[in-house]
Design an enzyme around this catalytic site. Structure first.
Site, short mmCIF file in Angstrom:
data_model
loop_
_atom_site.label_atom_id
_atom_site.label_comp_id
_atom_site.label_asym_id
_atom_site.label_seq_id
_atom_site.Cartn_x
_atom_site.Cartn_y
_atom_site.Cartn_z
N GLU A 41 0.91 -1.25 0.07
CA GLU A 41 0.01 -0.06 0.02
C GLU A 41 1.02 1.33 0.07
O GLU A 41 2.07 1.15 0.63
CB GLU A 41 -0.87 0.00 1.31
CG GLU A 41 -2.01 1.37 1.41
CD GLU A 41 -2.64 1.07 2.73
OE1 GLU A 41 -3.80 1.72 2.62
OE2 GLU A 41 -2.22 0.38 3.57
N LYS A 112 -10.46 1.14 -2.07
CA LYS A 112 -10.30 0.50 -0.57
C LYS A 112 -11.58 1.01 0.04
O LYS A 112 -11.91 2.02 -0.05
CB LYS A 112 -8.95 1.44 0.20
CG LYS A 112 -8.87 0.53 1.68
CD LYS A 112 -7.73 1.23 2.30
CE LYS A 112 -7.40 0.86 3.63
NZ LYS A 112 -6.05 1.35 4.35
N CYS A 154 -4.82 -3.59 2.96
CA CYS A 154 -4.55 -3.39 4.63
C CYS A 154 -5.82 -3.56 5.50
O CYS A 154 -6.20 -4.56 5.71
CB CYS A 154 -4.27 -1.83 4.51
SG CYS A 154 -3.15 -1.55 6.03
#
Length: 272
Positions: A41, A112, A154
């Site tokens: 990321e 995300k 993440c």
């Protein structure tokens, strides 16, 4: 079998410098035979809101994305950029995973879903990702020559329903690019990755940031590849580097045949 690789970085706020470092790591992995490579990321920009604003590009356009496409084509690899700051038409930014095929074509993108808005007992203390990025709304998968790839980033790893949905939609391999904090990484990183692999019976590729970054932020590292049985196939420490592993999707089929958890989960839903 196909060899997959993961890159571990200590990215800063200068995208060109980070990309120079990344290119060297990609070339090394390709020399080892890796055909699909995952970056962390924030691989090209890891800093403050103004840093992401400076380098943000529209999806599929801009000099940084052009260079990523060219590298993927030159090396003949499928390149998964863990996240990249994408500027939306309404002016907002999204932290977006980009997937390039071996011809340099942008094949998929994923915004995300879960924003990291938490308080941690470390030097940085407070994290408010939603102050910089707009949360995504959709799942993303992409067919590759190696199997169907499910995308995540993440903090998503803490939400197993996302990974169940990716499995239900056909994922064979799931990527988890990350910048896990040193505190949360030491406590939860490996166990979460192994749990998601076991639950979905997928290979899980996890590429992480490591070390100290601007603003007092510390990241955990320990990038790894986990097989569908939950065993760690390869793992880095807390330093910059690369790791790779042979991935055999036949193991997915064997495990799923002997333990058909997806079918059992569907039966439970019907019974309710």
């Amino acid at each position: 079998m196909t060899k997959f690789g993961v890159v571990q970085m200590n990215s800063g706020i200068n995208a060109e410098e980070n990309l120079d470092v990344l290119e060297g790591q990609l070339r090394h992995l390709r020399s080892q035979g890796a055909r699909l490579i995952l970056t962390p990321e924030n691989a090209l920009v890891f800093g403050r809101k103004e840093d992401y604003e400076k380098y943000a590009e529209e999806l599929g356009h801009g000099p940084l994305q052009k260079r990523l496409s060219e590298v993927a084509f030159e090396l003949g690899i499928w390149l998964v950029m863990g996240s990249f700051p994408i500027r939306n038409h309404d002016g907002t930014l999204s932290t977006t995973c980009l997937v390039y095929d071996a011809a340099g074509n942008l094949r998929a993108s994923y915004e995300k879903l879960h924003m990291f808005d938490v308080d941690i007992a470390d030097n940085h203390r407070s994290y408010r990702e939603s102050d910089t990025f707009r949360a995504g709304e959709n799942l993303a998968l992409v067919d590759t020559p190696f199997g169907t790839l499910g995308l995540s980033i993440c903090y998503d790893i803490r939400f197993p329903q996302l990974y169940s949905a990716l499995r239900q939609r056909g994922a064979d391999i799931i990527v988890v690019p990350a910048a896990f904090t040193k505190v949360t990484g030491a406590a939860h990183w490996e166990v979460l990755l192994r749990a998601r692999a076991i639950e979905t019976q997928c290979w899980v590729l996890a590429a992480a940031q490591c070390g100290e970054h601007q603003g007092g932020r510390e990241t955990y590292g320990h990038s790894m590849i986990v097989d569908p049985w939950g065993q760690v196939a390869c793992q880095l420490n807390d330093k910059i580097g690369t790791a790779w592993s042979d991935v055999d999707l036949a193991s997915n089929s064997a495990i799923r045949s002997k333990m058909p958890v997806l079918q059992h989960a569907q039966l439970q839903c019907v019974m309710k």
